[in-house]
Design an enzyme around this catalytic site. Structure first.
Site, PDB file in Angstrom:
ATOM      1  CG  ASP A  77       2.045  -4.219   2.731  1.00 10.00           C
ATOM      2  OD1 ASP A  77       1.229  -5.111   2.395  1.00 10.00           O
ATOM      3  OD2 ASP A  77       1.717  -3.039   2.923  1.00 10.00           O
ATOM      4  CE  LYS A 132       3.293   0.111   1.809  1.00  8.35           C
ATOM      5  NZ  LYS A 132       3.346  -0.700   3.040  1.00  8.35           N
ATOM      6  CE  LYS A 137      -0.460  -0.045   2.212  1.00 17.44           C
ATOM      7  NZ  LYS A 137      -0.229  -1.119   3.203  1.00 17.44           N
TER       8      LYS A 137
END
Length: 237
Positions: free
Chosen positions: A112, A173, A202
């Site tokens: 991430d 995300k 996400k």
């Protein structure tokens, strides 16, 4: 609502998760998260044990805890996830790539990475794209690009999603959880509309209840980042 989960750098499809009829159905979508700088070994071990017990998608930890998490999760279906250039997104491309590769060498199966946020805010979109192309290309594992949506205009959110998609990232995300705001259903819906169904979304930051989580899924999220994961799957709508 998207019900796609992902694996591999190119985002190949896995079986769709079950319909969200009860809070426990959210478990396969959750990255159980511990990203505070002062996390302890005992907390990381407890995080991994909870993830394995409840069947969460992954455990998300800082790079210094990846090796410990990977050891604890060996033999389970829970992925080890690490963050890169977190939470500022202000590092150089070589430094970001090196951090990602270091985490992967220690056992990270997903990364991430915060988008090159100063460059995005400064409208240097070429830099953002080239940085992500290098990072995604070198990582060889799924990369989720963190936008930090609370700091961006609607236009910047859409551009960030488009750049992440062009670079071949597996997910976009919403948030780090360390800024002034977190995930919103409105932002998730916008991100889904930009990336379409061929990429993951996400939602993370401020998701504390099953009702919060379900709102994000209904808006288009197919992965959730949360530290309150156990409370989410054992709570009520």
């Amino acid at each position: 609502m998207s019900t796609t989960t992902w694996t591999g750098r190119t985002g190949s499809r896995l079986a769709a998760p079950p319909a969200i009829r009860a809070p426990a159905d959210l478990a396969p979508l959750i990255d159980h998260t511990l990203l505070k700088p002062d996390a302890t070994a005992d907390e990381v071990r407890a995080l991994c044990a909870e993830a394995a017990r409840w069947g969460f998608a992954g455990v998300c930890v800082r790079p210094e805890w990846v090796a410990e998490a990977a050891r604890r999760l060996a033999g389970t279906k829970v992925h080890t996830v690490s963050v890169v250039d977190f939470p500022a997104g202000a590092g150089t491309t070589p430094a970001r790539v090196a951090e990602a590769l270091g985490a992967i060498a220690c056992g990270a199966e997903e990364i991430d990475a915060v988008i090159a946020l100063p460059a995005l805010l400064g409208r240097d979109y070429r830099y953002v794209l080239l940085d992500l192309v290098e990072l995604v290309g070198r990582a060889g594992v799924p990369v989720k690009v963190i936008l930090e949506t609370c700091r961006l205009s609607r236009e910047q959110k859409a551009i960030g999603c488009a750049l992440a998609r062009a670079a071949g990232a597996a997910f976009v995300k919403t948030s780090t959880g360390f800024a002034e705001g977190g995930a919103t259903a409105e932002d998730v819906a916008l991100m889904r509309s930009v990336v379409g169904e061929e990429m993951g979304v996400k939602a993370s930051g401020g998701i504390r209840t099953a009702a919060d989580a379900r709102r994000m899924v209904e808006a288009g999220a197919d992965r959730l980042g949360a530290s309150a994961s156990v409370a989410i799957v054992t709570g009520g709508f």
